[in-house]
Every structure is written in structure tokens, then in C-alpha cells.
Design an enzyme around this catalytic site. Sequence first.
Site, PDB file in Angstrom:
ATOM      1  N   SER A 120       0.817  -1.213   0.000  1.00  0.00           N
ATOM      2  CA  SER A 120       0.000   0.000   0.000  1.00  0.00           C
ATOM      3  C   SER A 120       0.857   1.272   0.000  1.00  0.00           C
ATOM      4  O   SER A 120       1.877   1.349   0.685  1.00  0.00           O
ATOM      5  CB  SER A 120      -0.897   0.003   1.238  1.00  0.00           C
ATOM      6  OG  SER A 120      -1.512   1.267   1.353  1.00  0.00           O
TER       7      SER A 120
ATOM      8  N   SER B 278      -0.599   4.092   0.910  1.00  0.00           N
ATOM      9  CA  SER B 278      -1.281   4.977   1.857  1.00  0.00           C
ATOM     10  C   SER B 278      -0.401   5.421   3.028  1.00  0.00           C
ATOM     11  O   SER B 278      -0.454   6.591   3.417  1.00  0.00           O
ATOM     12  CB  SER B 278      -2.566   4.325   2.367  1.00  0.00           C
ATOM     13  OG  SER B 278      -3.488   4.232   1.304  1.00  0.00           O
TER      14      SER B 278
ATOM     15  N   LYS C 146     -14.349  -4.155   2.124  1.00  0.00           N
ATOM     16  CA  LYS C 146     -15.107  -2.920   1.902  1.00  0.00           C
ATOM     17  C   LYS C 146     -16.622  -3.051   2.084  1.00  0.00           C
ATOM     18  O   LYS C 146     -17.286  -2.074   2.402  1.00  0.00           O
ATOM     19  CB  LYS C 146     -14.820  -2.366   0.503  1.00  0.00           C
ATOM     20  CG  LYS C 146     -13.483  -1.660   0.378  1.00  0.00           C
ATOM     21  CD  LYS C 146     -13.326  -1.143  -1.040  1.00  0.00           C
ATOM     22  CE  LYS C 146     -12.255  -0.072  -1.120  1.00  0.00           C
ATOM     23  NZ  LYS C 146     -12.246   0.586  -2.434  1.00  0.00           N
TER      24      LYS C 146
ATOM     25  N   GLY D  18     -15.685  -2.531 -17.507  1.00  0.00           N
ATOM     26  CA  GLY D  18     -15.681  -3.298 -16.260  1.00  0.00           C
ATOM     27  C   GLY D  18     -16.980  -3.078 -15.502  1.00  0.00           C
ATOM     28  O   GLY D  18     -17.697  -2.088 -15.747  1.00  0.00           O
ATOM     29  N   ALA D  19     -17.289  -4.020 -14.604  1.00  0.00           N
ATOM     30  CA  ALA D  19     -18.540  -3.913 -13.856  1.00  0.00           C
ATOM     31  C   ALA D  19     -18.365  -4.441 -12.427  1.00  0.00           C
ATOM     32  O   ALA D  19     -19.303  -4.933 -11.811  1.00  0.00           O
ATOM     33  CB  ALA D  19     -19.645  -4.674 -14.581  1.00  0.00           C
TER      34      ALA D  19
ATOM     35  N   GLY E 222     -16.374  -3.786  -8.390  1.00  0.00           N
ATOM     36  CA  GLY E 222     -16.503  -2.813  -7.298  1.00  0.00           C
ATOM     37  C   GLY E 222     -16.054  -1.411  -7.709  1.00  0.00           C
ATOM     38  O   GLY E 222     -16.739  -0.417  -7.413  1.00  0.00           O
TER      39      GLY E 222
ATOM     40  N   TYR F   9      -2.626   2.941 -12.109  1.00  0.00           N
ATOM     41  CA  TYR F   9      -1.526   3.922 -12.075  1.00  0.00           C
ATOM     42  C   TYR F   9      -0.153   3.261 -12.221  1.00  0.00           C
ATOM     43  O   TYR F   9       0.861   3.963 -12.251  1.00  0.00           O
ATOM     44  CB  TYR F   9      -1.595   4.824 -10.835  1.00  0.00           C
ATOM     45  CG  TYR F   9      -1.791   4.087  -9.535  1.00  0.00           C
ATOM     46  CD1 TYR F   9      -3.060   3.916  -9.006  1.00  0.00           C
ATOM     47  CD2 TYR F   9      -0.710   3.561  -8.851  1.00  0.00           C
ATOM     48  CE1 TYR F   9      -3.254   3.232  -7.826  1.00  0.00           C
ATOM     49  CE2 TYR F   9      -0.887   2.875  -7.664  1.00  0.00           C
ATOM     50  CZ  TYR F   9      -2.163   2.711  -7.154  1.00  0.00           C
ATOM     51  OH  TYR F   9      -2.341   2.031  -5.989  1.00  0.00           O
TER      52      TYR F   9
HETATM   53  P1  ATR Z   1     -12.488  -4.190  -8.567  1.00  0.00           P
HETATM   54  O1  ATR Z   1     -12.954  -4.039  -7.168  1.00  0.00           O
HETATM   55  O2  ATR Z   1     -11.066  -3.774  -8.799  1.00  0.00           O
HETATM   56  O3  ATR Z   1     -13.416  -3.553  -9.557  1.00  0.00           O
HETATM   57  P2  ATR Z   1     -13.647  -6.752  -9.188  1.00  0.00           P
HETATM   58  O4  ATR Z   1     -14.883  -6.360  -8.446  1.00  0.00           O
HETATM   59  O5  ATR Z   1     -13.104  -8.140  -9.026  1.00  0.00           O
HETATM   60  O6  ATR Z   1     -12.451  -5.777  -8.868  1.00  0.00           O
HETATM   61  O7  ATR Z   1     -13.927  -6.492 -10.765  1.00  0.00           O
HETATM   62  C1  ATR Z   1     -12.999  -6.756 -11.745  1.00  0.00           C
HETATM   63  C2  ATR Z   1     -13.524  -6.270 -13.093  1.00  0.00           C
HETATM   64  O8  ATR Z   1     -12.487  -6.440 -14.064  1.00  0.00           O
HETATM   65  C3  ATR Z   1     -14.708  -7.058 -13.615  1.00  0.00           C
HETATM   66  O9  ATR Z   1     -15.517  -6.221 -14.423  1.00  0.00           O
HETATM   67  C4  ATR Z   1     -14.035  -8.129 -14.469  1.00  0.00           C
HETATM   68  O10 ATR Z   1     -14.848  -8.670 -15.471  1.00  0.00           O
HETATM   69  P3  ATR Z   1     -15.861  -9.921 -15.159  1.00  0.00           P
HETATM   70  O11 ATR Z   1     -17.053  -9.322 -14.492  1.00  0.00           O
HETATM   71  O12 ATR Z   1     -16.160 -10.490 -16.476  1.00  0.00           O
HETATM   72  O13 ATR Z   1     -15.090 -10.865 -14.269  1.00  0.00           O
HETATM   73  C5  ATR Z   1     -12.938  -7.316 -15.086  1.00  0.00           C
HETATM   74  N1  ATR Z   1     -11.836  -8.143 -15.556  1.00  0.00           N
HETATM   75  C6  ATR Z   1     -10.897  -8.756 -14.812  1.00  0.00           C
HETATM   76  N2  ATR Z   1     -10.025  -9.433 -15.579  1.00  0.00           N
HETATM   77  C7  ATR Z   1     -10.429  -9.234 -16.864  1.00  0.00           C
HETATM   78  C8  ATR Z   1      -9.943  -9.658 -18.148  1.00  0.00           C
HETATM   79  N3  ATR Z   1      -8.850 -10.421 -18.252  1.00  0.00           N
HETATM   80  N4  ATR Z   1     -10.604  -9.245 -19.251  1.00  0.00           N
HETATM   81  C9  ATR Z   1     -11.698  -8.466 -19.154  1.00  0.00           C
HETATM   82  N5  ATR Z   1     -12.216  -8.030 -17.980  1.00  0.00           N
HETATM   83  C10 ATR Z   1     -11.588  -8.412 -16.850  1.00  0.00           C
END
Ligand code: ATR
Length: 291
Positions: free
Chosen positions: A21, A23, A72, A132-133, A135, A230
Site C-alpha cells: 500500500s 497509503s 469494503k 468493467g462492472a 466494485g 496507475y
Molecule cells: P475491482 O474491485 O477492482 O473492480 P472486481 O470487483 O473483481 O475488482 O472487478 C474486476 C472487473 O475487471 C470485472 O468487471 C471483471 O470482469 P468480469 O465481471 O467479467 O469478471 C474485469 N476483468 C478482470 N479481468 C479481466 C480480463 N482479463 N478481461 C476483461 N475483464 C476483466
Amino acid sequence: MMEISGATKVCGLIGDPVDHSLSPLMQNYYAQSTGVDQVYVTFQVKKGNVATAINGAYNLNVKGMNVTIPHKQEVMETLVHIDEDASAIGAVNTLVRDAHGYRGYNTDAKGLFRGMQEEGIIIEGKTWVVLGAGGAAKAVAYLLAKKNAKKIYILNRTLEKAQELSDYVNGYKNVEIAVPLLLAQWNCLEEDIYSVVQTTSVGMHPKVKACPIEEQEFYSKVETAVDLIYTPKETQFLKRAKQEGACVMNGLSMLLYQGLEAYQLWNPEVLVTDDMIQEAKALLMKQLGEA
Ligand code: ATR
């Protein structure tokens, strides 16, 4: 040098892992530069142990905490109050001690917003695409909806999660502004121009060549590209967008400002100057090997 006395207060980060971290660097710099008698350390807390840890921290008179993966959501059950952003996002990243327990906040959306404002990025009235979808995407989609984006496309590898996040946004706004798509369906975007926030871990160090959307055509319509990553400083995603003339921003300012927001929640009466913020940013960059 930081002087620790019997009166020094403790703040910390609970999560797992916490070893890397940034932080502590940032928070201890703010305490030192503003003359607050406070230290910030990390606490590795295993999944399932968060309630015990919070109870212990409160009884140890810990002043405030940041919370990261995997706690979280679970931490919310232990709090005496949850603020508007945290309760809307369904995740807490900052705890502030009061007379009865800890109050929960989420400084991610505010931190990202401040970073975007600094870059002159406008949310309101524009079409946004969230890659992405998970957290992080939820905090981003919430911010975009709250700040009146015109339309929000949620593109994800798994359609079901994109659908869930779209439903959440539409429920929050009470208007159908969010549309779910698969990442591979980027060519279904109906707009001439859009801005994008990349929230997945794709392209993060060490797999720096990876990119969630490879086709250059996607980037030709991008006005602004924000990547929450980052490390590296410039992901493939940002490189491609920049090649097409887009305004780009990486995740460092979100990291910086979510931390500053937390510091100010713990020390509301303390003034953190712009010079201090710039110095904190420089320290982070140096630590990341970018100075
Ligand atoms: P965070 O809290 O960082 O958002 P998370 O809740 O595990 O972590 O979400 C990871 C996101 O990255 C998800 O949208 C995931 O897609 P899936 O819902 O299909 O799992 C996406 N992600 C992770 N690895 C990926 C990859 N290799 N290609 C495309 N999307 C990816």
C-alpha cells in the site's frame, strides 16, 4: 523524522494484502507536514475477521481507518453510521471514530471527481463508457450518474454483471440512462463521441501489453480516457486513446485525492495546502519509480 509519544494517535489501513500500500507514505507525509500527532500503519486482516478487528481497533482507541479488499462491504455491518456515497455505492473505504463506534465513508468517488475536475474533465451532459462492472466500476458509475452524465454504457467481459450495474444506475437515477454491453460489442455504441473510464485490472503491471479493447477504431471516438490503473503510468488503453488525440488521465490522482479526503475526515480542522498535495503526489510518483 516523525516523533512518536504517548499522545500520538494511530490511523491505519485494514485489508489483505496490505504490504504494498502507498497509503502510509501519503498519510504520514500529511500528518508530518500539517503538524498532526498521528501515525498511519497497515493492519493485515484476514477475510471473515473484520468485525473482530474493528472492535479491537475501537477499543485500542484507533482514530481512523482506511478499508480495502476484501473488507469494503463486510465492514459496513460493524458501523454506527454510513454516509450517502458509501451507502449508495455499497462499499466503505474510510472509518472515522466517534463516541459510539466508527462512521463509514467512501472517498473513492469524491477522489476521482476531484482528479477529473483538476484535469478539466466534464461529466455532465456527456456520454460515458465504463469498462468493467466490478466494485471499482460501481463507484465510477455512481459518480457519473450523480454528476448527470447523459448516458452510461457499461461494457464488461461478463454481460450479467454489466446488466446488474446498469440496473443499479437506472434504479439510482430513476431514468434509463445506463446500457449494458459485452466488451466485444463496443461497435454497438451509437454515439459519435464518448468518454471512457477503464476500471478493470487489464493492462496493470506486470501485464502491461494487455488492453481491454484492442481495436484502434474504438479509440477514434474517445474524447477523454480515464484509467484507474496507475502502474504503469500510461497503460495500453491510455496510449491508444492518446494516439487518437484524446485527453487522458491515469489513476494516480484518484489514489491521491481519496487519501486526502480520508485525511481531512480524520482532521477536519487542519489545512492541507496545494503545495503539500503536490509534494504528496511527487512522493507517490517517486515511490512508483516515475520521478
Ligand atoms: P475491482 O474491485 O477492482 O473492480 P472486481 O470487483 O473483481 O475488482 O472487478 C474486476 C472487473 O475487471 C470485472 O468487471 C471483471 O470482469 P468480469 O465481471 O467479467 O469478471 C474485469 N476483468 C478482470 N479481468 C479481466 C480480463 N482479463 N478481461 C476483461 N475483464 C476483466
